[in-house]
Design an enzyme around this catalytic site. Structure first.
Site, short mmCIF file in Angstrom:
data_model
loop_
_atom_site.label_atom_id
_atom_site.label_comp_id
_atom_site.label_asym_id
_atom_site.label_seq_id
_atom_site.Cartn_x
_atom_site.Cartn_y
_atom_site.Cartn_z
N CYS B 82 0.79 -1.25 -0.15
CA CYS B 82 0.06 0.18 0.05
C CYS B 82 0.84 1.36 -0.06
CB CYS B 82 -0.88 0.07 1.12
SG CYS B 82 -2.07 -1.36 1.18
N GLY B 119 -8.31 -11.06 -6.92
CA GLY B 119 -9.68 -11.49 -6.45
C GLY B 119 -10.49 -10.36 -5.75
N CYS B 202 -14.12 -1.68 5.79
CA CYS B 202 -13.15 -2.25 4.94
C CYS B 202 -13.06 -1.35 3.75
CB CYS B 202 -13.35 -3.60 4.61
SG CYS B 202 -13.43 -4.70 6.16
#
Lengths: 129, 383
Positions: B82, B119, B202
């Protein structure tokens, strides 16, 4: 056939599990898993020590998403061992019995079974449960 | 080492969202062209570039930048989870500050919906022993949240409030994936992911790109009379987990902040606006403390006071953050530098922090068994 999910991490001792750790002869830092040299001070020649099986639950979560092939919901957590090492593992306990500070013990369990082959890992159970 | 002052003279981003029909090239071109246009710099004037992408093919930077007229220069591809985008900005800052080049581009891009590997979740590393036993990124942050509840009196409502705050800001950001407010009740009632973290705490999987044009302050004067100065850039790797006393603080977060404040010659009390990693709502409380926005143990009170809301004393994630704006992993660290620059230029629209003079952009990157975190990268900008 029974094999650990990764070699060199733990040894089954009856129902319980001893973690294969190491202690640095120079600075005293205890490590799990065993590193090649001390990660704190760089010294080599670490002494092999076995850790656990008892510890205290440091943090936990009941997980509702699939992870690592575990079927949700399942509990996981870190337990702090008396040697100061924190180890992550599934926790086999009813969700409302989970408390930070609860005494736990590491036990082996079958993580996966494919035909005759069993993959063994460790998890924490509440002591006295 | 003598270092030159560095300025951000152009910022740009693509719209963030789910765009399965758009390639990473398309997203990246939108961001780089926007940043070039914003700066007034011609592609031919770009001397160096850094490109960050996590779900990667080979030569993301070369492939992407050649499509907007940038070729035949030094280009490097950067990965730092990140913090990848921030690391690209940091790398370019080092090149300009030390004189390796005068002007360059940093870009972060991610097409998560078209990634063959991602995914909906970041896949665990096969060699990571914790990943074999049920660890996943939301789980790690749930374990942090539990410690915040245990040691600082945080409640699930507090964590929900972080998400509500982010969505309130994101509703005002035309580039955000979710431009919709949510309530504490909606956040708490959304699907449980890893107790106490629910779905609306989230960040989503997001497609998007962001880019900055940076140059020496001397060169900046040719393009603008109001350059945004980079007052500090700092990047450090995470400490060992055995050295972390509790999950309620990242040692790397504190060390990186200290280094950045020292370099900038200022402290957290001088900040007007902050952007930080809020992939999972509870962690924002940890960053409040690690960045020094409050005393250790004071994060819950700071949140409840409203100080970090839009219009508060020190707005945190006025963009909508990763929660609402979305999180194309490697783009986010560039994007939050863009956001701070917009506030300092007075161009942040309805979410503008009035009179902002100094802002901080922070990203945390990556997790691995044995480490508290992979990396932390911080930039402090000022006008």
């Amino acid at each position: 056939m029974r094999a650990p999910f990764k070699a060199g991490l733990f040894r089954e001792d009856g129902d319980t599990v001893r973690f294969l750790g190491a202690r640095c002869p120079a600075c005293g830092q205890v490590h799990y898993p065993r590193p090649r040299a001390c990660l704190a001070c760089g010294a080599e020649g670490l002494a092999e020590v076995e850790l656990g099986p008892s510890g205290e639950l440091f943090s936990f979560s009941v997980v509702h998403m699939p992870a690592a092939g575990l079927k949700p919901p399942f509990a996981v957590g870190y337990a702090t061992l008396p040697e100061g090492v924190r180890i992550f593992a599934p926790v086999d306990a009813p969700p409302d019995a989970l408390r930070v500070g609860a005494p736990v013990e590491a036990r082996s369990f079958v993580l996966r079974r494919e035909g005759e082959a069993e993959t063994i890992a460790y998890r924490f159970v509440l002591r006295g449960a | 080492m003598s270092m030159r002052e560095v300025a951000v003279i152009g910022v740009g981003q693509s719209k963030f969202g789910k765009f399965p029909e758009r390639s990473f090239l398309d997203l990246g071109h939108e961001a780089v062209l926007a940043a070039l246009r914003d700066s007034g710099v011609s592609p031919k004037a770009v001397q160096a570039a850094y490109a960050s992408r996590l779900y990667v093919d080979i030569i993301t930077g070369e492939a992407l930048l050649s499509g907007v007229g940038i070729a035949g220069i030094e280009i490097m591809n950067v990965e730092n989870a990140c913090a990848g985008g921030s690391t690209a900005v940091r790398a370019l800052w080092k090149d300009v500050a030390t004189g390796f080049c005068d002007l360059g581009v940093a870009v972060g891009v991610e097409s998560m919906t078209t990634s063959p590997v991602v995914g909906k979740m970041i896949p665990p590393a096969p060699d990571d022993i914790e990943a074999h036993l049920g660890m996943a990124v939301p789980v790690a942050f749930a374990l942090i949240a539990r410690r915040l509840m245990e040691t600082e009196g945080a409640t699930p409502e507090d964590f929900a409030r972080v998400s509500v705050k982010a969505h309130r800001a994101g509703a005002l950001n035309p580039m955000a994936q979710y431009q919709k407010e949510v309530t504490v009740e909606e956040v708490l009632r959304s699907r449980m992911i890893a107790d106490p973290i629910t779905l609306l705490q989230c960040c989503p999987a997001t497609d998007g790109a962001a880019a900055v044009v940076m140059c020496s302050l001397e060169v900046a004067r040719r393009y603008t009379s109001r350059p945004v100065k980079v007052l500090a850039s700092a990047l450090l790797s995470g400490s060992y987990a055995f050295a972390q006393p509790d999950f309620t603080s990242f040692e790397v977060g504190r060390r990186t902040a200290r280094q950045a404040y020292e370099l900038a010659g200022l402290g957290p009390e001088d900040l007007d606006v902050v952007e930080c990693h809020d992939a999972f709502a509870p962690e924002e409380l940890v960053h409040y403390e690690d960045l020094g926005l409050c005393e250790a143990g004071g994060a819950v009170a700071l949140l409840r006071s409203g100080a970090t809301e839009l219009g508060g004393r020190i707005p945190v994630n006025p963009s909508g953050g990763l929660q609402s704006l979305g999180h194309p992993l490697s783009a986010s660290g560039v994007r939050n530098v863009c956001e701070i620059a917009l506030h300092l230029r007075g161009q942040a629209g309805a979410r503008q922090t009035p009179g902002a003079k100094v802002g901080l952009a922070q990203m945390l990157g990556g997790a691995a068994a044995g480490l508290e975190a992979g990396a932390c990268c911080i930039h402090i900008l000022g006008v």
